[in-house]
Design a protein around this motif. Structure first.
Motif, mmCIF file in Angstrom:
data_model
loop_
_atom_site.group_PDB
_atom_site.id
_atom_site.type_symbol
_atom_site.label_atom_id
_atom_site.label_comp_id
_atom_site.label_asym_id
_atom_site.label_seq_id
_atom_site.Cartn_x
_atom_site.Cartn_y
_atom_site.Cartn_z
ATOM 1 N N ILE A 1 0.844 -1.191 0.000
ATOM 2 C CA ILE A 1 0.000 0.000 0.000
ATOM 3 C C ILE A 1 0.882 1.245 0.000
ATOM 4 O O ILE A 1 1.751 1.380 0.857
ATOM 5 N N GLU A 2 0.651 2.114 -0.964
ATOM 6 C CA GLU A 2 1.286 3.431 -0.992
ATOM 7 C C GLU A 2 0.234 4.418 -0.507
ATOM 8 O O GLU A 2 -0.596 4.887 -1.280
ATOM 9 N N ASN A 3 0.262 4.696 0.779
ATOM 10 C CA ASN A 3 -0.742 5.552 1.401
ATOM 11 C C ASN A 3 -0.323 7.005 1.229
ATOM 12 O O ASN A 3 0.547 7.500 1.948
ATOM 13 N N GLN A 4 -0.941 7.686 0.281
ATOM 14 C CA GLN A 4 -0.636 9.089 -0.004
ATOM 15 C C GLN A 4 -1.768 10.000 0.461
ATOM 16 O O GLN A 4 -1.926 11.107 -0.048
ATOM 17 N N LEU A 5 -2.552 9.517 1.430
ATOM 18 C CA LEU A 5 -3.640 10.332 1.967
ATOM 19 C C LEU A 5 -3.076 11.517 2.730
ATOM 20 O O LEU A 5 -2.089 11.393 3.444
ATOM 21 N N LYS A 6 -3.710 12.647 2.574
ATOM 22 C CA LYS A 6 -3.318 13.878 3.264
ATOM 23 C C LYS A 6 -4.307 14.145 4.391
ATOM 24 O O LYS A 6 -5.503 13.891 4.253
ATOM 25 N N ILE A 7 -3.794 14.698 5.469
ATOM 26 C CA ILE A 7 -4.662 15.083 6.583
ATOM 27 C C ILE A 7 -5.196 16.476 6.300
ATOM 28 O O ILE A 7 -4.433 17.408 6.035
ATOM 29 N N ARG A 8 -6.507 16.587 6.334
ATOM 30 C CA ARG A 8 -7.199 17.846 6.031
ATOM 31 C C ARG A 8 -6.823 18.897 7.076
ATOM 32 O O ARG A 8 -6.871 18.646 8.267
ATOM 33 N N ARG A 9 -6.461 20.043 6.597
ATOM 34 C CA ARG A 9 -6.147 21.153 7.499
ATOM 35 C C ARG A 9 -7.428 21.843 7.941
ATOM 36 O O ARG A 9 -8.324 22.052 7.148
ATOM 37 N N ILE A 10 -7.454 22.178 9.207
ATOM 38 C CA ILE A 10 -8.599 22.886 9.760
ATOM 39 C C ILE A 10 -8.278 24.375 9.730
ATOM 40 O O ILE A 10 -7.266 24.808 10.276
ATOM 41 N N THR A 11 -9.144 25.129 9.085
ATOM 42 C CA THR A 11 -8.964 26.579 9.035
ATOM 43 C C THR A 11 -9.693 27.215 10.198
ATOM 44 O O THR A 11 -10.880 26.991 10.393
ATOM 45 N N ARG A 12 -8.961 27.988 10.946
ATOM 46 C CA ARG A 12 -9.581 28.694 12.099
ATOM 47 C C ARG A 12 -9.545 30.173 11.839
ATOM 48 O O ARG A 12 -8.597 30.721 11.333
ATOM 49 N N PHE A 13 -10.618 30.815 12.226
ATOM 50 C CA PHE A 13 -10.731 32.259 12.001
ATOM 51 C C PHE A 13 -10.411 33.015 13.256
ATOM 52 O O PHE A 13 -10.578 32.656 14.341
#
Length: 79
Positions: free
Chosen positions: A67-79
């Motif tokens: 398995i080539e796991n190229q998943l990215k962790i979603r960045r949380i945008t804070r205001f």
């Protein structure tokens, strides 16, 4: 006994079905490619746990060699 080898397309279909069982992951937008049993998966997940869970799910699919796991962790945008 000779090992039954599944086609790459069959593996993709099985992987997509398995990913639907993980409630923590929305896999509809994942890009999944399989070549000779080697799975490359790309997309975004909400956190590290989801990334590890996805990889563990794929490793349990018969016929997956690597398995080539190229998943990215979603960045949380804070205001």
């Amino acid at each position: 006994m000779e090992e039954l080898r599944r086609s790459d397309q069959e593996l993709i279909e099985t992987i997509r079905e398995r990913l639907l069982t993980i409630s923590e992951v929305d896999s509809h937008n994942f890009d999944i490619d399989v070549r000779d049993g080697v799975v490359r998966i790309q997309g975004e997940v909400p956190g590290r746990h989801a990334k590890r869970l996805t990889e563990a799910c794929l490793s349990g699919v018969e016929g997956v060699r690597n398995i080539e796991n190229q998943l990215k962790i979603r960045r949380i945008t804070r205001f």
